[in-house]
Design a protein around this motif. Structure first.
Motif, short mmCIF file in Angstrom:
data_model
loop_
_atom_site.label_atom_id
_atom_site.label_comp_id
_atom_site.label_asym_id
_atom_site.label_seq_id
_atom_site.Cartn_x
_atom_site.Cartn_y
_atom_site.Cartn_z
N LEU A 47 0.81 -1.21 0.00
CA LEU A 47 0.00 0.00 0.00
C LEU A 47 0.84 1.27 0.00
N ASP A 48 1.81 1.37 0.88
CA ASP A 48 2.57 2.61 1.00
C ASP A 48 3.39 2.91 -0.25
N LYS A 49 3.98 1.90 -0.84
CA LYS A 49 4.72 2.10 -2.09
C LYS A 49 3.77 2.50 -3.21
N LYS A 50 2.61 1.88 -3.23
CA LYS A 50 1.63 2.19 -4.26
C LYS A 50 1.17 3.64 -4.15
N LEU A 51 0.95 4.12 -2.93
CA LEU A 51 0.50 5.50 -2.75
C LEU A 51 1.61 6.50 -3.04
N ASP A 52 2.85 6.13 -2.76
CA ASP A 52 3.97 7.01 -3.11
C ASP A 52 4.08 7.17 -4.62
N ALA A 53 3.81 6.07 -5.33
CA ALA A 53 3.91 6.11 -6.79
C ALA A 53 2.69 6.76 -7.44
N GLU A 54 1.52 6.59 -6.81
CA GLU A 54 0.27 7.14 -7.37
C GLU A 54 -0.51 7.87 -6.28
N PRO A 55 -0.07 9.05 -5.88
CA PRO A 55 -0.74 9.78 -4.80
C PRO A 55 -2.20 10.12 -5.10
N ALA A 56 -2.58 10.12 -6.36
CA ALA A 56 -3.97 10.43 -6.72
C ALA A 56 -4.94 9.39 -6.16
N LEU A 57 -4.44 8.19 -5.85
CA LEU A 57 -5.30 7.13 -5.33
C LEU A 57 -5.93 7.50 -3.98
N LYS A 58 -5.27 8.41 -3.26
CA LYS A 58 -5.75 8.76 -1.92
C LYS A 58 -6.32 10.17 -1.85
N SER A 59 -6.33 10.89 -2.94
CA SER A 59 -6.69 12.31 -2.89
C SER A 59 -8.14 12.53 -2.45
N GLU A 60 -9.09 11.79 -3.05
CA GLU A 60 -10.49 11.99 -2.68
C GLU A 60 -10.73 11.57 -1.23
N PHE A 61 -10.12 10.45 -0.83
CA PHE A 61 -10.29 9.99 0.55
C PHE A 61 -9.76 11.03 1.52
N GLU A 62 -8.58 11.56 1.27
CA GLU A 62 -7.98 12.50 2.22
C GLU A 62 -8.75 13.81 2.28
N SER A 63 -9.24 14.30 1.16
CA SER A 63 -10.03 15.54 1.19
C SER A 63 -11.34 15.31 1.92
N SER A 64 -11.95 14.16 1.71
CA SER A 64 -13.20 13.84 2.40
C SER A 64 -12.96 13.67 3.90
N LEU A 65 -11.83 13.07 4.25
CA LEU A 65 -11.47 12.88 5.65
C LEU A 65 -11.34 14.23 6.36
N SER A 66 -10.69 15.18 5.73
CA SER A 66 -10.51 16.50 6.33
C SER A 66 -11.84 17.21 6.53
N VAL A 67 -12.71 17.13 5.53
CA VAL A 67 -14.03 17.76 5.65
C VAL A 67 -14.83 17.09 6.77
N ALA A 68 -14.77 15.76 6.83
CA ALA A 68 -15.52 15.03 7.86
C ALA A 68 -15.04 15.38 9.25
N ILE A 69 -13.74 15.53 9.44
CA ILE A 69 -13.21 15.89 10.75
C ILE A 69 -13.72 17.27 11.18
N ARG A 70 -13.72 18.21 10.25
CA ARG A 70 -14.24 19.53 10.59
C ARG A 70 -15.74 19.47 10.89
N ALA A 71 -16.46 18.68 10.09
CA ALA A 71 -17.91 18.59 10.27
C ALA A 71 -18.27 17.92 11.59
N ALA A 72 -17.49 16.94 12.01
CA ALA A 72 -17.80 16.19 13.23
C ALA A 72 -17.33 16.90 14.49
N TYR A 73 -16.14 17.49 14.44
CA TYR A 73 -15.50 17.93 15.67
C TYR A 73 -15.28 19.43 15.81
#
Length: 374
Positions: free
Chosen positions: A46-72
């Motif tokens: 997983l970690d090597k894959k994400l280093d090579a293709e950071p776009a794979l995590k972009s939507e998840f990470e942006s959604s995670l940030s919004v969810a944290i603000r919305a929840a807390y």
């Protein structure tokens, strides 16, 4: 057993825009994002894959940030965001336990990326949880007296409105819904406790081992507490696989599990966990008596209520052990940090009460849905 990667995703719901700042009114499909995360969990290297293709995590990470603000960070918080975050956090935390499933499900259990996600959610969540408690006041307490008084109050509390509902009104369908949600913890009972037992031997450690051994039927599967819970489910023809009803579990219940994962995985929080377990064992029989009373009123079989009877007997004993042989001795061993025992006790009560209310709300909704269909 039910694995990390076959749980159903979060039911698709709209983000509550009123809970998110104007600039963050983004249409987030949490179900899709959670499914993306499940796929990441199953990705080789997983970690090597994400280093090579950071776009794979972009939507998840942006959604995670919004969810944290919305929840807390936005007032009352968004329940949908809370649920998304607690589900993600649980999917990571459960990798600390072994589920007797496909070994490939654990390929990323030590992934730095997963640890980063876990820490990001936990940090925000813990800040939010601790803000609800006057920690400074706890640090000024006579800890020994505070623990004794709290245990006395919680051993046999007055019946709440929700307790009376369970005892006097809940239907058999509501009871089955209670079992479904309760199976989330009941079928893997005691597992997190096992994470704090290793280390130097002393009387406190031995008492905790005794508690675990009784939860595990002293090594006899037929006597393990989770076996009794499975028998209750089987009596109604329900799913007896761990996490079989994951999608019914309110975020407040998931938050309890995730909180305890944090405390048991970090030895720095040993006192907090011990205080929390003291509350759990002391207060448990009162809740189980409510469930037992409901089952008896409904005329259910012994098999459909046996777990509650067992717990009432054993947890009354465990509560005494936890106070007399764990919590109070720890106040002597750690006089400068003993207030953390009370913090753990109060947090377990706060999160447990919140979860109990959420379970009753869920039961009422399920019962109303059945009435509407009839």
């Amino acid at each position: 057993m039910h694995s990390n990667f076959v749980m159903s995703p979060l039911p698709e719901v709209e983000t509550k825009s009123t809970q998110i700042k104007e600039k963050e009114k983004i249409d987030i499909n949490y179900a899709r994002v959670e499914q993306q995360f499940i796929e990441l969990l199953a990705t080789n290297n997983l970690d090597k894959k994400l280093d090579a293709e950071p776009a794979l995590k972009s939507e998840f990470e942006s959604s995670l940030s919004v969810a944290i603000r919305a929840a807390y960070q936005n007032g009352a918080g968004d329940d949908v965001a809370h649920c998304f975050l607690q589900r993600i956090l649980y999917r990571i935390n459960r990798l600390n336990l072994f589920w007797y499933d496909d070994l490939r499900h654990y390929i990323n259990e030590r992934s730095p990326y997963l640890h980063k996600v876990r820490d990001q959610i936990e940090t925000a969540c813990q800040e939010w949880e601790l803000a609800q408690i006057d920690v400074a006041a706890l640090q000024q307490l006579d800890v020994k007296q505070a623990l004794i008084e709290r245990c006395a109050d919680d051993l046999d509390p007055p019946l709440s409105q929700d307790s009376r509902y369970i005892r006097e009104e809940m239907s058999e369908a509501g009871y089955r819904h209670l079992l479904a949600i309760g199976s989330f913890d009941g079928l893997v009972e005691g597992s997190r406790l096992s994470r704090i037992l290793g280390g130097a031997a002393n009387q406190v450690q031995c008492t905790l081992v005794r508690v675990l051994l009784e939860e595990y039927g002293n090594g006899r599967f037929s006597r393990k507490h989770s076996t009794f819970f499975a028998q209750m489910l089987a009596e109604f023809g329900m799913n007896t696989e761990p996490e079989g009803y994951f999608d019914l579990v309110p975020w407040e219940v998931l938050a309890c599990a995730n909180h305890n994962f944090l405390l048991t995985e970090c030895k720095r929080h040993f006192l907090r966990y011990s205080g929390g377990l003291t509350y759990f064992e002391v207060a448990g029989p009162a809740a189980y008596r409510n469930y037992l009373a409901a089952a008896q009123r409904l005329g259910l079989s012994d098999a459909a209520m046996g777990y509650w009877e067992l717990h009432i007997r054993e947890d009354e004993r465990h509560g005494r052990w936890m106070l007399d042989d764990v919590a109070l001795p720890l106040t002597q061993m750690y006089p400068d940090d003993a207030w953390q025992l009370v913090l753990g006790y109060d947090q377990e009560k706060l999160t447990g009460d919140r979860a109990a209310k959420a379970v009753v709300r869920s039961i009422r909704v399920a019962e109303q849905a059945i009435l509407s269909e009839s």
